[in-house]
Design a protein around this motif. Structure first.
Motif, PDB file in Angstrom:
ATOM      1  N   HIS A   1       9.778 -38.089  40.963  1.00 28.26           N
ATOM      2  CA  HIS A   1       9.352 -37.081  39.999  1.00 28.26           C
ATOM      3  C   HIS A   1       8.479 -37.672  38.902  1.00 28.26           C
ATOM      4  CE1 HIS A   1      11.980 -34.453  42.205  1.00 28.26           C
ATOM      5  NE2 HIS A   1      11.392 -33.454  41.564  1.00 28.26           N
ATOM      6  N   HIS A   2       8.707 -38.900  38.531  1.00 29.20           N
ATOM      7  CA  HIS A   2       7.806 -39.532  37.567  1.00 29.20           C
ATOM      8  C   HIS A   2       6.409 -39.625  38.158  1.00 29.20           C
ATOM      9  CE1 HIS A   2      11.186 -41.663  35.105  1.00 29.20           C
ATOM     10  NE2 HIS A   2      11.144 -40.364  34.923  1.00 29.20           N
ATOM     11  N   ALA A   3       6.318 -40.041  39.433  1.00 28.36           N
ATOM     12  CA  ALA A   3       5.015 -40.157  40.086  1.00 28.36           C
ATOM     13  C   ALA A   3       4.344 -38.795  40.239  1.00 28.36           C
ATOM     14  CB  ALA A   3       5.169 -40.841  41.446  1.00 28.36           C
ATOM     15  N   THR A   4       5.103 -37.798  40.649  1.00 25.05           N
ATOM     16  CA  THR A   4       4.538 -36.472  40.900  1.00 25.05           C
ATOM     17  C   THR A   4       4.205 -35.740  39.596  1.00 25.05           C
ATOM     18  OG1 THR A   4       5.813 -36.312  42.938  1.00 25.05           O
ATOM     19  CG2 THR A   4       4.952 -34.258  42.030  1.00 25.05           C
ATOM     20  N   LEU A   5       5.197 -35.602  38.727  1.00 23.05           N
ATOM     21  CA  LEU A   5       4.966 -34.873  37.481  1.00 23.05           C
ATOM     22  C   LEU A   5       3.971 -35.607  36.587  1.00 23.05           C
ATOM     23  CD1 LEU A   5       8.613 -33.714  36.707  1.00 23.05           C
ATOM     24  CD2 LEU A   5       6.720 -32.288  37.533  1.00 23.05           C
ATOM     25  N   GLY A   6       4.088 -36.937  36.544  1.00 27.93           N
ATOM     26  CA  GLY A   6       3.201 -37.729  35.697  1.00 27.93           C
ATOM     27  C   GLY A   6       1.757 -37.709  36.149  1.00 27.93           C
ATOM     28  N   ALA A   7       1.522 -37.362  37.407  1.00 28.26           N
ATOM     29  CA  ALA A   7       0.159 -37.322  37.926  1.00 28.26           C
ATOM     30  C   ALA A   7      -0.605 -36.075  37.481  1.00 28.26           C
ATOM     31  CB  ALA A   7       0.179 -37.399  39.457  1.00 28.26           C
ATOM     32  N   ALA A   8       0.109 -34.979  37.217  1.00 26.83           N
ATOM     33  CA  ALA A   8      -0.620 -33.738  36.968  1.00 26.83           C
ATOM     34  C   ALA A   8      -0.020 -32.809  35.915  1.00 26.83           C
ATOM     35  CB  ALA A   8      -0.738 -32.959  38.282  1.00 26.83           C
ATOM     36  N   PHE A   9       1.248 -32.977  35.575  1.00 26.37           N
ATOM     37  CA  PHE A   9       1.900 -31.949  34.761  1.00 26.37           C
ATOM     38  C   PHE A   9       2.379 -32.427  33.398  1.00 26.37           C
ATOM     39  CE2 PHE A   9       2.504 -30.854  39.218  1.00 26.37           C
ATOM     40  CZ  PHE A   9       1.960 -29.580  39.241  1.00 26.37           C
ATOM     41  N   VAL A  10       2.771 -33.686  33.268  1.00 28.77           N
ATOM     42  CA  VAL A  10       3.365 -34.180  32.027  1.00 28.77           C
ATOM     43  C   VAL A  10       2.770 -35.533  31.656  1.00 28.77           C
ATOM     44  CG1 VAL A  10       5.589 -33.068  32.533  1.00 28.77           C
ATOM     45  CG2 VAL A  10       5.261 -35.483  33.098  1.00 28.77           C
ATOM     46  N   ARG A  11       3.016 -35.880  30.421  1.00 27.05           N
ATOM     47  CA  ARG A  11       2.808 -37.267  30.014  1.00 27.05           C
ATOM     48  C   ARG A  11       4.187 -37.894  29.978  1.00 27.05           C
ATOM     49  NH1 ARG A  11       1.026 -38.365  24.172  1.00 27.05           N
ATOM     50  NH2 ARG A  11       2.734 -39.791  23.951  1.00 27.05           N
ATOM     51  N   LEU A  12       4.353 -39.036  30.616  1.00 25.57           N
ATOM     52  CA  LEU A  12       5.622 -39.751  30.601  1.00 25.57           C
ATOM     53  C   LEU A  12       5.705 -40.605  29.350  1.00 25.57           C
ATOM     54  CD1 LEU A  12       5.725 -40.832  34.334  1.00 25.57           C
ATOM     55  CD2 LEU A  12       7.184 -39.113  33.254  1.00 25.57           C
ATOM     56  N   ILE A  13       6.864 -40.633  28.743  1.00 26.61           N
ATOM     57  CA  ILE A  13       7.086 -41.422  27.532  1.00 26.61           C
ATOM     58  C   ILE A  13       8.530 -41.886  27.531  1.00 26.61           C
ATOM     59  CG2 ILE A  13       7.647 -39.364  26.145  1.00 26.61           C
ATOM     60  CD1 ILE A  13       6.092 -40.756  23.812  1.00 26.61           C
ATOM     61  N   ASN A  14       8.802 -43.028  26.945  1.00 26.02           N
ATOM     62  CA  ASN A  14      10.173 -43.540  26.829  1.00 26.02           C
ATOM     63  C   ASN A  14      10.718 -43.249  25.449  1.00 26.02           C
ATOM     64  OD1 ASN A  14      10.587 -44.738  29.428  1.00 26.02           O
ATOM     65  ND2 ASN A  14       9.130 -46.323  28.842  1.00 26.02           N
ATOM     66  N   THR A  15      12.028 -43.160  25.359  1.00 25.78           N
ATOM     67  CA  THR A  15      12.696 -42.856  24.094  1.00 25.78           C
ATOM     68  C   THR A  15      12.213 -43.758  22.969  1.00 25.78           C
ATOM     69  OG1 THR A  15      14.657 -42.054  25.262  1.00 25.78           O
ATOM     70  CG2 THR A  15      14.966 -42.737  22.982  1.00 25.78           C
ATOM     71  N   ALA A  16      12.122 -45.055  23.222  1.00 30.17           N
ATOM     72  CA  ALA A  16      11.757 -46.013  22.180  1.00 30.17           C
ATOM     73  C   ALA A  16      10.337 -45.786  21.630  1.00 30.17           C
ATOM     74  CB  ALA A  16      11.868 -47.439  22.717  1.00 30.17           C
ATOM     75  N   ASP A  17       9.499 -45.079  22.372  1.00 25.45           N
ATOM     76  CA  ASP A  17       8.115 -44.866  21.956  1.00 25.45           C
ATOM     77  C   ASP A  17       7.894 -43.537  21.235  1.00 25.45           C
ATOM     78  OD1 ASP A  17       7.323 -47.310  23.112  1.00 25.45           O
ATOM     79  OD2 ASP A  17       7.216 -46.352  25.085  1.00 25.45           O
ATOM     80  N   ILE A  18       8.959 -42.787  21.023  1.00 30.88           N
ATOM     81  CA  ILE A  18       8.826 -41.465  20.398  1.00 30.88           C
ATOM     82  C   ILE A  18       9.022 -41.574  18.890  1.00 30.88           C
ATOM     83  CG2 ILE A  18       9.821 -39.157  20.233  1.00 30.88           C
ATOM     84  CD1 ILE A  18      10.551 -39.451  23.225  1.00 30.88           C
ATOM     85  N   ALA A  19       8.053 -41.032  18.162  1.00 28.15           N
ATOM     86  CA  ALA A  19       8.146 -40.971  16.718  1.00 28.15           C
ATOM     87  C   ALA A  19       8.047 -39.534  16.216  1.00 28.15           C
ATOM     88  CB  ALA A  19       7.036 -41.812  16.092  1.00 28.15           C
ATOM     89  N   PHE A  20       7.813 -38.586  17.133  1.00 27.90           N
ATOM     90  CA  PHE A  20       7.545 -37.190  16.802  1.00 27.90           C
ATOM     91  C   PHE A  20       6.400 -37.135  15.832  1.00 27.90           C
ATOM     92  CE2 PHE A  20      12.112 -36.632  18.115  1.00 27.90           C
ATOM     93  CZ  PHE A  20      11.866 -35.842  19.230  1.00 27.90           C
TER      94      PHE A  20
END
Length: 174
Positions: free
Chosen positions: A155-174
């Motif tokens: 799902h990371h490969a599929t969704l990340g290719a066209a539907f979402v931006r993938l991000i990790n918890t540690a990289d979120i600052a809102f």
């Protein structure tokens, strides 16, 4: 740009049921961290509950239908959305609520990767939101066909290719 945290199906009956979620405790800790960060930054939190038919373990108002107490969410600090389908937008007021709050960036976390996470990510993109799938804050269970880790990676490969931006918890600052 306005952001919101969208927590999907982190319910007692799904998280603490017979089948245990893959890496569940780590994923729960990441979601708890994001809730605390969202509160600190005054980012709206939307919590979705999947509602099963009457008599099912996750029927409305049943004990298993409730959100995990460890999330410490209530009507004072989150907006609750109850859904009947995997897509959190289908038949709910979620899109209207997000649009009313001028939300663009939608940080998506929760369960289950191949069902509600997948369909909600795709719908969010189709509706014009900017979905960000938090890669280390969603999960599922092993299936007879695939282990949970393979489902998540796919799902990371599929969704990340066209539907979402993938991000990790540690990289979120809102």
């Amino acid at each position: 740009m306005s952001a919101a945290l969208l927590i999907i199906d982190m319910q007692i009956g799904l998280f603490q049921g017979q089948e245990k979620p893959h890496d569940g405790e780590r994923m729960l800790a990441n979601i708890q961290h994001l809730i605390a960060l969202a509160r600190h930054r005054q980012v709206p939190i939307f919590a979705v509950r999947h509602t099963g038919p009457a008599g099912s373990p996750i029927a409305a108002s049943s004990a298993f239908w409730q959100l995990l107490p460890a999330l410490e969410l209530d009507a004072a600090n989150a907006t609750f959305v109850d859904k009947l389908r995997p897509n959190a937008f289908h038949g709910t007021e979620l899109a209207r609520q997000l649009n009313s709050a001028n939300i663009e960036d939608l940080y998506i976390v929760g369960m289950k990767t191949q069902f509600c996470i997948d369909s909600t990510c795709r719908a969010a993109a189709d509706l014009g939101f900017k979905p960000l799938l938090v890669a280390d804050a969603h999960t599922c269970m092993d299936t007879p066909a695939l282990p949970a880790q393979a489902i998540i990676e796919h799902h990371h490969a599929t969704l990340g290719a066209a539907f979402v931006r993938l991000i990790n918890t540690a990289d979120i600052a809102f």
